[in-house]
Design a protein around this motif. Structure first.
Motif, PDB file in Angstrom:
ATOM      1  N   SER A   6      25.178  67.160  30.967  1.00 19.69           N
ATOM      2  CA  SER A   6      25.701  68.474  31.321  1.00 19.69           C
ATOM      3  C   SER A   6      25.570  68.717  32.825  1.00 19.69           C
ATOM      4  O   SER A   6      26.410  69.381  33.429  1.00 19.69           O
ATOM      5  CB  SER A   6      25.017  69.569  30.520  1.00 19.69           C
ATOM      6  OG  SER A   6      23.657  69.675  30.897  1.00 19.69           O
ATOM      7  N   GLN A   8      25.711  66.333  35.087  1.00 19.74           N
ATOM      8  CA  GLN A   8      26.773  65.515  35.686  1.00 19.74           C
ATOM      9  C   GLN A   8      28.143  66.196  35.522  1.00 19.74           C
ATOM     10  O   GLN A   8      28.969  66.176  36.439  1.00 19.74           O
ATOM     11  CB  GLN A   8      26.808  64.124  35.042  1.00 19.74           C
ATOM     12  CG  GLN A   8      25.693  63.216  35.506  1.00 19.74           C
ATOM     13  CD  GLN A   8      25.791  61.846  34.838  1.00 19.74           C
ATOM     14  OE1 GLN A   8      26.480  61.678  33.841  1.00 19.74           O
ATOM     15  NE2 GLN A   8      25.083  60.883  35.389  1.00 19.74           N
ATOM     16  N   ALA A   9      28.396  66.779  34.379  1.00 21.23           N
ATOM     17  CA  ALA A   9      29.668  67.465  34.136  1.00 21.23           C
ATOM     18  C   ALA A   9      29.802  68.666  35.065  1.00 21.23           C
ATOM     19  O   ALA A   9      30.884  68.923  35.613  1.00 21.23           O
ATOM     20  CB  ALA A   9      29.780  67.893  32.681  1.00 21.23           C
ATOM     21  N   ALA A  10      28.734  69.426  35.238  1.00 27.31           N
ATOM     22  CA  ALA A  10      28.765  70.585  36.131  1.00 27.31           C
ATOM     23  C   ALA A  10      28.995  70.137  37.572  1.00 27.31           C
ATOM     24  O   ALA A  10      29.743  70.774  38.321  1.00 27.31           O
ATOM     25  CB  ALA A  10      27.480  71.374  36.009  1.00 27.31           C
ATOM     26  N   THR A  11      28.374  69.036  37.970  1.00 26.22           N
ATOM     27  CA  THR A  11      28.539  68.507  39.321  1.00 26.22           C
ATOM     28  C   THR A  11      29.984  68.072  39.537  1.00 26.22           C
ATOM     29  O   THR A  11      30.581  68.349  40.573  1.00 26.22           O
ATOM     30  CB  THR A  11      27.572  67.319  39.563  1.00 26.22           C
ATOM     31  OG1 THR A  11      26.242  67.752  39.344  1.00 26.22           O
ATOM     32  CG2 THR A  11      27.707  66.796  40.970  1.00 26.22           C
ATOM     33  N   LYS A  12      30.561  67.390  38.547  1.00 24.19           N
ATOM     34  CA  LYS A  12      31.961  66.954  38.649  1.00 24.19           C
ATOM     35  C   LYS A  12      32.893  68.166  38.728  1.00 24.19           C
ATOM     36  O   LYS A  12      33.849  68.165  39.488  1.00 24.19           O
ATOM     37  CB  LYS A  12      32.341  66.091  37.454  1.00 24.19           C
ATOM     38  CG  LYS A  12      31.808  64.680  37.533  1.00 24.19           C
ATOM     39  CD  LYS A  12      32.313  63.859  36.362  1.00 24.19           C
ATOM     40  CE  LYS A  12      31.771  62.441  36.410  1.00 24.19           C
ATOM     41  NZ  LYS A  12      32.256  61.613  35.312  1.00 24.19           N
ATOM     42  N   ARG A  13      32.614  69.183  37.942  1.00 19.53           N
ATOM     43  CA  ARG A  13      33.429  70.392  37.940  1.00 19.53           C
ATOM     44  C   ARG A  13      33.370  71.071  39.309  1.00 19.53           C
ATOM     45  O   ARG A  13      34.384  71.469  39.872  1.00 19.53           O
ATOM     46  CB  ARG A  13      32.943  71.347  36.855  1.00 19.53           C
ATOM     47  CG  ARG A  13      33.927  72.470  36.577  1.00 19.53           C
ATOM     48  CD  ARG A  13      33.533  73.355  35.394  1.00 19.53           C
ATOM     49  NE  ARG A  13      32.713  72.710  34.392  1.00 19.53           N
ATOM     50  CZ  ARG A  13      31.495  73.104  34.023  1.00 19.53           C
ATOM     51  NH1 ARG A  13      30.963  74.184  34.545  1.00 19.53           N
ATOM     52  NH2 ARG A  13      30.793  72.463  33.112  1.00 19.53           N
ATOM     53  N   ARG A  14      32.165  71.190  39.863  1.00 19.98           N
ATOM     54  CA  ARG A  14      32.008  71.783  41.192  1.00 19.98           C
ATOM     55  C   ARG A  14      32.732  70.954  42.246  1.00 19.98           C
ATOM     56  O   ARG A  14      33.373  71.493  43.152  1.00 19.98           O
ATOM     57  CB  ARG A  14      30.519  71.897  41.559  1.00 19.98           C
ATOM     58  CG  ARG A  14      29.957  73.263  41.272  1.00 19.98           C
ATOM     59  CD  ARG A  14      28.548  73.421  41.785  1.00 19.98           C
ATOM     60  NE  ARG A  14      27.657  73.261  40.626  1.00 19.98           N
ATOM     61  CZ  ARG A  14      26.695  72.368  40.518  1.00 19.98           C
ATOM     62  NH1 ARG A  14      26.413  71.563  41.510  1.00 19.98           N
ATOM     63  NH2 ARG A  14      25.972  72.277  39.429  1.00 19.98           N
ATOM     64  N   LYS A  16      35.362  69.051  41.755  1.00 23.90           N
ATOM     65  CA  LYS A  16      36.805  69.247  41.576  1.00 23.90           C
ATOM     66  C   LYS A  16      37.242  70.589  42.171  1.00 23.90           C
ATOM     67  O   LYS A  16      38.288  70.682  42.813  1.00 23.90           O
ATOM     68  CB  LYS A  16      37.179  69.194  40.096  1.00 23.90           C
ATOM     69  CG  LYS A  16      37.182  67.792  39.532  1.00 23.90           C
ATOM     70  CD  LYS A  16      37.585  67.803  38.063  1.00 23.90           C
ATOM     71  CE  LYS A  16      37.519  66.407  37.484  1.00 23.90           C
ATOM     72  NZ  LYS A  16      37.894  66.384  36.062  1.00 23.90           N
ATOM     73  N   ILE A  17      36.454  71.632  41.943  1.00 23.60           N
ATOM     74  CA  ILE A  17      36.779  72.948  42.505  1.00 23.60           C
ATOM     75  C   ILE A  17      36.742  72.887  44.026  1.00 23.60           C
ATOM     76  O   ILE A  17      37.630  73.392  44.713  1.00 23.60           O
ATOM     77  CB  ILE A  17      35.828  74.035  41.961  1.00 23.60           C
ATOM     78  CG1 ILE A  17      36.092  74.265  40.480  1.00 23.60           C
ATOM     79  CG2 ILE A  17      35.980  75.341  42.745  1.00 23.60           C
ATOM     80  CD1 ILE A  17      35.080  75.160  39.806  1.00 23.60           C
TER      81      ILE A  17
END
Length: 98
Positions: A6, A8-14, A16-17
């Motif tokens: 989770s 890693q997913a949050a880091t990837k999302r940030r 991408k934003i």
């Protein structure tokens, strides 16, 4: 392990934003630069046109100033009166030629 995914997913999302915002900003910057270049070219064309017009007007002004100087000259006025109006001084006689 679940918490690591989770994060890693949050880091990837940030990421991408953040990347989206950078691309958006860069797109705006490129648009602004291109628009300013177009405006600069358009204004340079106007400037050249106005400078050419100014040069013509300055030349006309110089011609008019020269005419004013001539009209202030009594000898020129006498010649002009004789030539255009047929006026002569007392004791003079106008000679016509063909």
């Amino acid at each position: 392990m679940v918490q690591g995914k989770s994060v890693q997913a949050a880091t990837k999302r940030r990421l991408k934003i953040w990347l989206f915002l950078i691309v958006l900003f860069m797109s705006w910057a490129v648009y602004t630069v291109i628009n300013q270049m177009y405006q600069k070219d358009h204004l340079n064309e106007q400037l050249l046109s106005l400078e050419a017009n100014r040069d013509v007007m300055e030349q006309k002004l110089q011609e008019l100033e020269n005419k004013v100087m001539l009209l202030n000259d009594p000898e020129y006025m006498s010649q002009l009166a004789t030539k255009e109006q047929g006026l002569v001084r007392e004791g003079e006689q106008q000679i016509f030629s063909e």
